[in-house]
Design a protein around this motif. Structure first.
Motif, PDB file in Angstrom:
ATOM      1  N   ILE A  47      39.808  34.074  23.797  1.00 22.02           N
ATOM      2  CA  ILE A  47      38.903  34.411  22.693  1.00 22.02           C
ATOM      3  C   ILE A  47      38.816  33.246  21.702  1.00 22.02           C
ATOM      4  CG2 ILE A  47      38.561  35.915  20.705  1.00 22.02           C
ATOM      5  CD1 ILE A  47      37.781  37.170  23.343  1.00 22.02           C
ATOM      6  N   ILE A  48      39.943  32.605  21.429  1.00 19.92           N
ATOM      7  CA  ILE A  48      39.921  31.423  20.554  1.00 19.92           C
ATOM      8  C   ILE A  48      39.012  30.360  21.154  1.00 19.92           C
ATOM      9  CG2 ILE A  48      41.296  29.526  19.593  1.00 19.92           C
ATOM     10  CD1 ILE A  48      43.662  31.479  19.453  1.00 19.92           C
ATOM     11  N   LYS A  49      39.190  30.110  22.435  1.00 18.46           N
ATOM     12  CA  LYS A  49      38.387  29.102  23.142  1.00 18.46           C
ATOM     13  C   LYS A  49      36.898  29.436  23.086  1.00 18.46           C
ATOM     14  CE  LYS A  49      38.219  26.799  27.698  1.00 18.46           C
ATOM     15  NZ  LYS A  49      36.878  27.203  28.215  1.00 18.46           N
ATOM     16  N   ARG A  50      36.549  30.686  23.373  1.00 21.20           N
ATOM     17  CA  ARG A  50      35.149  31.070  23.406  1.00 21.20           C
ATOM     18  C   ARG A  50      34.516  31.060  22.015  1.00 21.20           C
ATOM     19  NH1 ARG A  50      31.924  29.883  26.249  1.00 21.20           N
ATOM     20  NH2 ARG A  50      30.585  31.726  26.267  1.00 21.20           N
ATOM     21  N   GLN A  51      35.289  31.413  20.983  1.00 20.81           N
ATOM     22  CA  GLN A  51      34.754  31.336  19.625  1.00 20.81           C
ATOM     23  C   GLN A  51      34.264  29.930  19.326  1.00 20.81           C
ATOM     24  OE1 GLN A  51      36.923  33.646  16.288  1.00 20.81           O
ATOM     25  NE2 GLN A  51      38.498  33.431  17.860  1.00 20.81           N
ATOM     26  N   ILE A  52      35.072  28.940  19.694  1.00 17.11           N
ATOM     27  CA  ILE A  52      34.697  27.549  19.436  1.00 17.11           C
ATOM     28  C   ILE A  52      33.510  27.149  20.294  1.00 17.11           C
ATOM     29  CG2 ILE A  52      35.475  25.146  19.533  1.00 17.11           C
ATOM     30  CD1 ILE A  52      38.361  26.218  19.124  1.00 17.11           C
ATOM     31  N   GLU A  53      33.577  27.464  21.575  1.00  9.87           N
ATOM     32  CA  GLU A  53      32.533  27.018  22.509  1.00  9.87           C
ATOM     33  C   GLU A  53      31.156  27.554  22.138  1.00  9.87           C
ATOM     34  OE1 GLU A  53      35.029  26.438  26.684  1.00  9.87           O
ATOM     35  OE2 GLU A  53      34.142  28.389  26.208  1.00  9.87           O
ATOM     36  N   VAL A  54      31.062  28.855  21.851  1.00 12.62           N
ATOM     37  CA  VAL A  54      29.728  29.421  21.613  1.00 12.62           C
ATOM     38  C   VAL A  54      29.123  28.891  20.318  1.00 12.62           C
ATOM     39  CG1 VAL A  54      30.196  31.489  22.964  1.00 12.62           C
ATOM     40  CG2 VAL A  54      30.648  31.516  20.500  1.00 12.62           C
ATOM     41  N   LEU A  55      29.943  28.588  19.332  1.00 15.82           N
ATOM     42  CA  LEU A  55      29.406  28.007  18.106  1.00 15.82           C
ATOM     43  C   LEU A  55      28.799  26.637  18.377  1.00 15.82           C
ATOM     44  CD1 LEU A  55      32.157  29.024  15.516  1.00 15.82           C
ATOM     45  CD2 LEU A  55      29.787  29.835  15.581  1.00 15.82           C
ATOM     46  N   LEU A  60      47.749  27.225  13.151  1.00 17.34           N
ATOM     47  CA  LEU A  60      47.863  27.245  14.615  1.00 17.34           C
ATOM     48  C   LEU A  60      49.327  27.549  14.909  1.00 17.34           C
ATOM     49  CD1 LEU A  60      45.890  23.947  15.447  1.00 17.34           C
ATOM     50  CD2 LEU A  60      44.963  26.281  15.305  1.00 17.34           C
ATOM     51  N   SER A  61      49.643  28.784  15.205  1.00 17.57           N
ATOM     52  CA  SER A  61      51.035  29.231  15.152  1.00 17.57           C
ATOM     53  C   SER A  61      51.881  28.900  16.365  1.00 17.57           C
ATOM     54  CB  SER A  61      51.080  30.743  14.905  1.00 17.57           C
ATOM     55  OG  SER A  61      50.334  31.425  15.894  1.00 17.57           O
ATOM     56  N   SER A  62      51.282  28.565  17.497  1.00 22.09           N
ATOM     57  CA  SER A  62      52.060  28.304  18.712  1.00 22.09           C
ATOM     58  C   SER A  62      51.547  27.062  19.428  1.00 22.09           C
ATOM     59  CB  SER A  62      51.976  29.500  19.668  1.00 22.09           C
ATOM     60  OG  SER A  62      50.669  29.613  20.223  1.00 22.09           O
ATOM     61  N   SER A  63      52.368  26.528  20.302  1.00 23.60           N
ATOM     62  CA  SER A  63      51.961  25.347  21.073  1.00 23.60           C
ATOM     63  C   SER A  63      50.785  25.671  21.988  1.00 23.60           C
ATOM     64  CB  SER A  63      53.145  24.814  21.886  1.00 23.60           C
ATOM     65  OG  SER A  63      53.679  25.819  22.725  1.00 23.60           O
ATOM     66  N   GLU A  64      50.718  26.908  22.471  1.00 23.00           N
ATOM     67  CA  GLU A  64      49.603  27.305  23.348  1.00 23.00           C
ATOM     68  C   GLU A  64      48.289  27.321  22.581  1.00 23.00           C
ATOM     69  OE1 GLU A  64      53.400  28.780  24.987  1.00 23.00           O
ATOM     70  OE2 GLU A  64      52.448  29.044  23.026  1.00 23.00           O
ATOM     71  N   ILE A  65      48.317  27.842  21.351  1.00 21.29           N
ATOM     72  CA  ILE A  65      47.104  27.856  20.529  1.00 21.29           C
ATOM     73  C   ILE A  65      46.711  26.435  20.155  1.00 21.29           C
ATOM     74  CG2 ILE A  65      46.168  28.529  18.272  1.00 21.29           C
ATOM     75  CD1 ILE A  65      47.726  31.137  18.517  1.00 21.29           C
ATOM     76  N   ILE A  66      47.681  25.622  19.796  1.00 16.10           N
ATOM     77  CA  ILE A  66      47.403  24.219  19.462  1.00 16.10           C
ATOM     78  C   ILE A  66      46.706  23.524  20.622  1.00 16.10           C
ATOM     79  CG2 ILE A  66      48.486  21.976  19.003  1.00 16.10           C
ATOM     80  CD1 ILE A  66      50.635  23.546  17.411  1.00 16.10           C
ATOM     81  N   LYS A  67      47.202  23.742  21.835  1.00 14.88           N
ATOM     82  CA  LYS A  67      46.632  23.078  23.009  1.00 14.88           C
ATOM     83  C   LYS A  67      45.206  23.548  23.280  1.00 14.88           C
ATOM     84  CE  LYS A  67      47.546  21.888  27.845  1.00 14.88           C
ATOM     85  NZ  LYS A  67      46.128  22.013  28.244  1.00 14.88           N
ATOM     86  N   VAL A  68      44.958  24.857  23.182  1.00 13.30           N
ATOM     87  CA  VAL A  68      43.615  25.339  23.498  1.00 13.30           C
ATOM     88  C   VAL A  68      42.612  24.870  22.451  1.00 13.30           C
ATOM     89  CG1 VAL A  68      43.651  27.602  22.321  1.00 13.30           C
ATOM     90  CG2 VAL A  68      42.349  27.308  24.422  1.00 13.30           C
ATOM     91  N   VAL A  70      27.811  24.432   1.459  1.00  9.85           N
ATOM     92  CA  VAL A  70      27.682  24.323   2.914  1.00  9.85           C
ATOM     93  C   VAL A  70      27.782  25.716   3.512  1.00  9.85           C
ATOM     94  CG1 VAL A  70      28.671  22.004   2.917  1.00  9.85           C
ATOM     95  CG2 VAL A  70      30.168  23.978   3.339  1.00  9.85           C
ATOM     96  N   TYR A  71      27.354  25.846   4.772  1.00 10.66           N
ATOM     97  CA  TYR A  71      27.433  27.137   5.451  1.00 10.66           C
ATOM     98  C   TYR A  71      28.727  27.181   6.249  1.00 10.66           C
ATOM     99  CZ  TYR A  71      26.218  31.182   8.273  1.00 10.66           C
ATOM    100  OH  TYR A  71      26.234  32.415   8.872  1.00 10.66           O
ATOM    101  N   GLY A  72      29.626  28.073   5.866  1.00 13.63           N
ATOM    102  CA  GLY A  72      30.919  28.163   6.507  1.00 13.63           C
ATOM    103  C   GLY A  72      30.942  29.147   7.664  1.00 13.63           C
ATOM    104  N   MET A  73      31.630  28.765   8.742  1.00 12.07           N
ATOM    105  CA  MET A  73      31.821  29.617   9.918  1.00 12.07           C
ATOM    106  C   MET A  73      33.301  29.634  10.251  1.00 12.07           C
ATOM    107  SD  MET A  73      28.678  27.985  12.068  1.00 12.07           S
ATOM    108  CE  MET A  73      29.333  26.364  11.672  1.00 12.07           C
ATOM    109  N   SER A  74      33.743  30.642  11.018  1.00 11.72           N
ATOM    110  CA  SER A  74      35.179  30.761  11.260  1.00 11.72           C
ATOM    111  C   SER A  74      35.523  31.080  12.700  1.00 11.72           C
ATOM    112  CB  SER A  74      35.776  31.845  10.349  1.00 11.72           C
ATOM    113  OG  SER A  74      35.211  33.106  10.651  1.00 11.72           O
ATOM    114  N   VAL A  75      36.618  30.463  13.147  1.00  8.79           N
ATOM    115  CA  VAL A  75      37.276  30.812  14.400  1.00  8.79           C
ATOM    116  C   VAL A  75      38.659  31.323  14.028  1.00  8.79           C
ATOM    117  CG1 VAL A  75      38.343  29.884  16.488  1.00  8.79           C
ATOM    118  CG2 VAL A  75      36.007  29.206  15.866  1.00  8.79           C
ATOM    119  N   VAL A  76      38.946  32.586  14.345  1.00 11.53           N
ATOM    120  CA  VAL A  76      40.210  33.207  13.961  1.00 11.53           C
ATOM    121  C   VAL A  76      41.269  32.939  15.027  1.00 11.53           C
ATOM    122  CG1 VAL A  76      41.343  35.343  13.274  1.00 11.53           C
ATOM    123  CG2 VAL A  76      38.915  35.014  12.786  1.00 11.53           C
TER     124      VAL A  76
END
Length: 268
Positions: free
Chosen positions: A57-65, A79-87, A30-36
C-alpha cells in the motif's frame, strides 16, 4: 500551484506527522498530498501505539500519485522499519522523485521510539536520495556516531552525515540551551548559520515536521536550499510564537493563526 508530497506517519492528535505537514504546506501556498507509512495513537501527552502500513500500500500510494501528478518536491518523515525505508527508497527512485527533504524522525517528544533500532543503518543509506536532511542534535548524534556539545561538533557531525551521500545537511540546534543556532552544510561545503529567537512555551508539538515540510514547499516553488531554510525559519518561529494548548500535554504550533482570529477563536 506547485504540488508537494509528504511521506510520513499519521498523528491522530493533528499537530505533527502528515497532518502537521499538510497544514504547513497549505500555509506556504502549495498543494500538499500524503503517503501514510504508519498510524499512531497519540494525544498531547504522548504516543501510545503505532501500526505500520502494509508495504504494498505504501508503494502504490507513491506510484499512483506520480503516474498522475507532477510533484515538485517531497518531504519524508517517519519511516519506522528497514522494510518501509527500502520500499520508499526503491519506489522514489523508480518514479524519479526529486527534491527529497528528509526529516529523520527517531523519537517522539514524549520519548516513544518511532524508528526501530535495526533500521538506523537503513536510514543512513536512505539519506543518499535526499537534497537535504534536517536532524536535531540527538538525531545527528546517531547519524554521525558522535557526541555533539558545541557548534564545532555540529559542523563535524554535518560533514560526517554529508559523507553518507545527502547533498545538504541542516543540524537544528534547538536542543542546546545555551545556543539554538542551526547549522547548514551546503552541497558545495559552505557553512551557513541560522539564528533563532527562543520562546518560553511547552507547546512545540510538530516543530520538526513543520520546518521540514515548509522547506520542501519552498524548494518545490523553486527557491534554493538556503533560501528555503531562511524563509522556513521565519515561519516556524511565527508558529511557535503563536502555539497553543489543546489538552493537558504539549500543544501544537500555530498554523493559520490569522484565520482563527478572524473567525473569533479564543485560545485561552
Amino acid at each position: 500551484m506547485k504540488k508537494v508530497l509528504t511521506i510520513a506517519g499519521s498523528d491522530s492528535c493533528g499537530g505533527a506527522g502528515i497532518q502537521g505537514d499538510l497544514k504547513a504546506m497549505s500555509a506556504q501556498g502549495v498543494y500538499g498530498m500524503s503517503v501514510v507509512t504508519a498510524i499512531t495513537a497519540q494525544n498531547s501527552k504522548g504516543v501510545f501505539a503505532v501500526q505500520e502500513i502494509d508495504l504494498d500500500i505504501i508503494k502504490r500510494q507513491i506510484e499512483v500519485l506520480y503516474e498522475d501528478i507532477d510533484i515538485s518536491s517531497v518531504k519524508v518523515g517517519m519511516l519506522s522499519s528497514s522494510e518501509i525505508i527500502k520500499v520508499v527508497y526503491d519506489t522514489l527512485r523508480s518514479v524519479k522523485g526529486k527534491n527529497v527533504v528528509i526529516d529523520p524522525v527517531m523519537v517522539s517528544k514524549s520519548g516513544y521510539y518511532l524508528l526501530k533500532e535495526e533500521a538506523i543503518e537503513a536510514l543512513k543509506d536512505f539519506l543518499k536520495i535526499g537534497i537535504l536532511v534536517t536532524p536535531n542534535i540527538p538525531e545527528a548524534e546517531i547519524l554521525a556516531s558522535m557526541k555533539i556539545e558545541s557548534e564545532e561538533d555540529m559542523i563535524l557531525a554535518a560533514k560526517k552525515i554529508k559523507n553518507l551521500g545527502v547533498e545538504n545537511v541542516l543540524i537544528k540546534g534547538g536542543h542546546r540551551e545555551e545556543n539554538s543556532t542551526d547549522i547548514l552544510l551546503t552541497e558545495k561545503g559552505e557553512i551557513i548559520k541560522f539564528y533563532e529567537e527562543k520562546f518560553e512555551t511547552k507547546n512545540t508539538h510538530g516543530t520538526g515536521c513543520t520546518l521540514s515540510s515548509t522547506i520542501a514547499s519552498y524548494i518545490g516553488k523553486g527557491y534554493s536550499v538556503s533560501e528555503s531554510i531562511e524563509k522556513s525559519k521565519k515561519y516556524i518561529t511565527d508558529t511557535i510564537k503563536n502555539s497553543f494548548s489543546i489538552g493537558e500535554g504539549v500543544g501544537p504550533v500555530g498554523h493559520f493563526i490569522d484565520l482563527y482570529r478572524k473567525a473569533g477563536v479564543d485560545f485561552e
